[in-house]
Scaffold this active site. Structure first.
Site, PDB file in Angstrom:
ATOM      1  N   CYS A  13       0.815  -1.221   0.000  1.00  0.00           N
ATOM      2  CA  CYS A  13       0.000   0.000   0.000  1.00  0.00           C
ATOM      3  C   CYS A  13       0.848   1.271   0.000  1.00  0.00           C
ATOM      4  CB  CYS A  13      -0.939   0.018   1.199  1.00  0.00           C
ATOM      5  SG  CYS A  13      -2.102  -1.340   1.188  1.00  0.00           S
ATOM      6  N   HIS A  69      -2.929   7.628   2.559  1.00  0.00           N
ATOM      7  CA  HIS A  69      -3.437   6.346   2.051  1.00  0.00           C
ATOM      8  C   HIS A  69      -4.805   6.098   2.677  1.00  0.00           C
ATOM      9  CE1 HIS A  69      -3.992   2.241   1.147  1.00  0.00           C
ATOM     10  NE2 HIS A  69      -3.626   1.771   2.331  1.00  0.00           N
ATOM     11  N   ASN A  79     -10.206   0.467   0.456  1.00  0.00           N
ATOM     12  CA  ASN A  79      -8.747   0.540   0.414  1.00  0.00           C
ATOM     13  C   ASN A  79      -8.282   0.020  -0.943  1.00  0.00           C
ATOM     14  OD1 ASN A  79      -6.001   0.081   0.663  1.00  0.00           O
ATOM     15  ND2 ASN A  79      -6.131  -0.726   2.750  1.00  0.00           N
TER      16      ASN A  79
HETATM   17  O1  UT7 Z   1      -3.506  -0.629   3.835  1.00  0.00           O
HETATM   18  C1  UT7 Z   1      -3.209  -1.153   5.088  1.00  0.00           C
HETATM   19  C2  UT7 Z   1      -4.044  -2.356   5.247  1.00  0.00           C
HETATM   20  N1  UT7 Z   1      -4.962  -2.505   6.298  1.00  0.00           N
HETATM   21  C3  UT7 Z   1      -5.384  -1.626   7.211  1.00  0.00           C
HETATM   22  O2  UT7 Z   1      -5.024  -0.517   7.303  1.00  0.00           O
HETATM   23  C4  UT7 Z   1      -6.391  -2.141   8.201  1.00  0.00           C
HETATM   24  C5  UT7 Z   1      -6.133  -1.655   9.590  1.00  0.00           C
HETATM   25  N2  UT7 Z   1      -7.086  -2.176  10.552  1.00  0.00           N
HETATM   26  C6  UT7 Z   1      -8.383  -1.839  10.533  1.00  0.00           C
HETATM   27  O3  UT7 Z   1      -8.832  -1.046   9.702  1.00  0.00           O
HETATM   28  C7  UT7 Z   1      -9.272  -2.400  11.617  1.00  0.00           C
HETATM   29  O4  UT7 Z   1      -8.485  -3.075  12.556  1.00  0.00           O
HETATM   30  C8  UT7 Z   1     -10.362  -3.350  11.058  1.00  0.00           C
HETATM   31  C9  UT7 Z   1     -11.398  -2.536  10.291  1.00  0.00           C
HETATM   32  C10 UT7 Z   1      -9.753  -4.391  10.149  1.00  0.00           C
HETATM   33  C11 UT7 Z   1     -11.069  -4.029  12.226  1.00  0.00           C
HETATM   34  O5  UT7 Z   1     -11.611  -3.064  13.099  1.00  0.00           O
HETATM   35  P1  UT7 Z   1     -11.411  -3.209  14.682  1.00  0.00           P
HETATM   36  O6  UT7 Z   1     -12.114  -2.078  15.294  1.00  0.00           O
HETATM   37  O7  UT7 Z   1      -9.935  -3.324  14.925  1.00  0.00           O
HETATM   38  O8  UT7 Z   1     -12.209  -4.512  14.981  1.00  0.00           O
HETATM   39  P2  UT7 Z   1     -11.687  -5.871  15.625  1.00  0.00           P
HETATM   40  O9  UT7 Z   1     -10.782  -6.588  14.704  1.00  0.00           O
HETATM   41  O10 UT7 Z   1     -11.217  -5.604  17.015  1.00  0.00           O
HETATM   42  O11 UT7 Z   1     -13.043  -6.651  15.736  1.00  0.00           O
HETATM   43  C12 UT7 Z   1     -14.055  -6.291  16.657  1.00  0.00           C
HETATM   44  C13 UT7 Z   1     -15.183  -7.276  16.541  1.00  0.00           C
HETATM   45  C14 UT7 Z   1     -14.709  -8.725  16.638  1.00  0.00           C
HETATM   46  O12 UT7 Z   1     -15.717  -9.459  17.317  1.00  0.00           O
HETATM   47  P3  UT7 Z   1     -15.527  -9.844  18.857  1.00  0.00           P
HETATM   48  O13 UT7 Z   1     -14.258 -10.648  18.906  1.00  0.00           O
HETATM   49  O14 UT7 Z   1     -15.438  -8.537  19.568  1.00  0.00           O
HETATM   50  O15 UT7 Z   1     -16.773 -10.623  19.135  1.00  0.00           O
HETATM   51  C15 UT7 Z   1     -14.642  -9.180  15.194  1.00  0.00           C
HETATM   52  O16 UT7 Z   1     -14.812 -10.563  15.050  1.00  0.00           O
HETATM   53  O17 UT7 Z   1     -15.797  -7.160  15.240  1.00  0.00           O
HETATM   54  C16 UT7 Z   1     -15.791  -8.435  14.584  1.00  0.00           C
HETATM   55  N3  UT7 Z   1     -15.645  -8.225  13.165  1.00  0.00           N
HETATM   56  C17 UT7 Z   1     -16.684  -7.949  12.353  1.00  0.00           C
HETATM   57  N4  UT7 Z   1     -18.005  -7.829  12.605  1.00  0.00           N
HETATM   58  C18 UT7 Z   1     -18.802  -7.533  11.555  1.00  0.00           C
HETATM   59  C19 UT7 Z   1     -14.507  -8.209  12.416  1.00  0.00           C
HETATM   60  N5  UT7 Z   1     -14.795  -7.957  11.135  1.00  0.00           N
HETATM   61  C20 UT7 Z   1     -16.138  -7.791  11.073  1.00  0.00           C
HETATM   62  C21 UT7 Z   1     -17.032  -7.483  10.019  1.00  0.00           C
HETATM   63  N6  UT7 Z   1     -18.344  -7.371  10.314  1.00  0.00           N
HETATM   64  N7  UT7 Z   1     -16.608  -7.299   8.748  1.00  0.00           N
END
Ligand code: UT7
Length: 334
Positions: free
Chosen positions: A114, A261, A291
């Site tokens: 990225c 980005h 993204n």
């Molecule tokens: O270009 C660089 C590449 N990537 C990035 O920059 C991504 C960077 N990271 C992020 O943008 C965020 O970490 C994410 C959007 C990927 C995730 O957001 P988060 O606030 O960090 O959520 P999390 O991973 O802590 O998940 C919270 C909850 C979890 O459930 P539990 O364990 O609390 O029950 C996940 O299983 O949300 C759940 N979850 C979802 N729920 C609905 C994870 N993905 C999803 C989804 N829909 N798509």
């Protein structure tokens, strides 16, 4: 001699995939995606088009050439950044060269995920500033849909397909120092110890199995520890923008616009806050495209121009981070 961006062009597929559409693929909701990422929709290339990175890169390149009022055979070089290049080798840039007829240009790719656009822009600016080239085409060409695991809700909701291109040419502006229009400075950094938090295992060509949600295939798809990437992105992006400004004797308060980005609106807002920027000083268009990896900065620049938010004379910082982990900043007097 300074180098400057003399033309910009972008290409996105017509096919819009909304958050609602994804609700039928994985257990997610429009509300979750919007709240956690800011993304509302993304563009995905229909598989029957059989496009490769060089195809969509060429579409954006032709628009950038037109904007710069330049013919393809006036290019001295082409640099392509892509997560999913046409082949392991030759470079996707060579395929672009052939497709657009840039007969005089050298061509090579950069692998910086990225962060590919900021790295490639840095290379182009150095080559032009050193007098080795007059016009270089820089492309971020990202066909991400074939390398996404469409059964993994942690990743599939985030990404989209797109290409963006700029022409880097000589700045003939007479201003002095940081007031002269052009790319003032770039700074790059990597941490290979963080390679496990974001990676794609092997080179892929377009493989229909990868976009079939019934196939639970993971080995050749993007893998990500979202939380770790999030933390690192906020810290390192704000740090590198500050350091890049400081190397030119400038402060974050001197900045007119941050064009980061587009990975997640929460990351972007946190970086803006750390730098003490106001909301209107930070470009966010992740809601429209998701993204798009190395294409995201040219897409954001394009929207900023169309909205009249990016104007000549502005001090602009481009900043990106991606797998490697690798990150960087280009400081530009627009
Ligand atoms: O270009 C660089 C590449 N990537 C990035 O920059 C991504 C960077 N990271 C992020 O943008 C965020 O970490 C994410 C959007 C990927 C995730 O957001 P988060 O606030 O960090 O959520 P999390 O991973 O802590 O998940 C919270 C909850 C979890 O459930 P539990 O364990 O609390 O029950 C996940 O299983 O949300 C759940 N979850 C979802 N729920 C609905 C994870 N993905 C999803 C989804 N829909 N798509």
């Amino acid at each position: 001699m300074k180098a400057k961006i003399t033309g910009l062009g972008v290409w996105v597929p017509d096919n819009v995939v909304t958050n609602k559409d994804l609700e039928s693929l994985v257990q997610t909701s429009d509300e979750w995606i919007v709240t956690r990422t800011g993304i509302r929709e993304r563009r995905i290339v229909p598989k029957e088009l059989h496009y490769k990175a060089s195809d969509i890169g060429s579409f954006a390149a032709l628009k950038a050439l037109e904007a710069a009022n330049l013919k393809a055979d006036e290019l001295d070089g082409i640099i392509v950044a892509s997560i999913n290049p046409d082949k392991q080798f030759p470079a996707t840039a060579c395929f672009v060269q052939a497709k657009i007829g840039a007969s005089q240009a050298f061509a090579f790719d950069v692998t910086a995920a990225c962060a590919g656009f900021v790295v490639a822009l840095n290379q182009a600016a150095l080559l032009v500033a050193a007098g080795q080239a007059k016009n270089i085409l820089v492309i971020g060409a990202e066909l991400l849909s074939p390398v996404i695991d469409w059964s993994d809700r942690n990743t599939c909701i985030l990404f989209g397909d797109a290409a963006g291109a700029v022409i880097v040419g000589e700045s003939n502006n007479a201003g002095q120092g940081v007031l002269q229009s052009g790319i003032l400075r770039s700074m790059l950094k990597s941490d290979g110890n963080a390679s496990e938090i974001l990676y794609l295992n092997s080179q892929l060509s377009f493989n229909e199995k990868q976009i079939d949600p019934e196939n639970n295939l993971k080995p050749n798809c993007m893998n990500m520890d979202g939380k770790q990437v999030f933390k690192m992105a906020v810290k390192e992006l704000s740090d590198i923008v500050s350091r890049c400004l400081s190397a030119e004797g400038l402060k974050p308060s001197d900045l007119d616009l941050l064009v980061p980005h587009q990975a997640n609106s929460r990351i972007i807002q946190a970086v803006g806050e750390r730098l003490g920027l106001k909301e209107n000083q930070v470009i966010i268009n992740v809601q429209k495209y998701g993204n798009t990896s190395s294409a995201s900065i040219p897409l954001a620049l394009n929207d900023a121009l169309l909205e009249g938010r990016l104007k000549p004379g502005m001090l602009v910082a481009l900043a990106a981070i991606g797998g490697g982990m690798t990150w960087g900043c280009n400081l530009i007097r627009w």
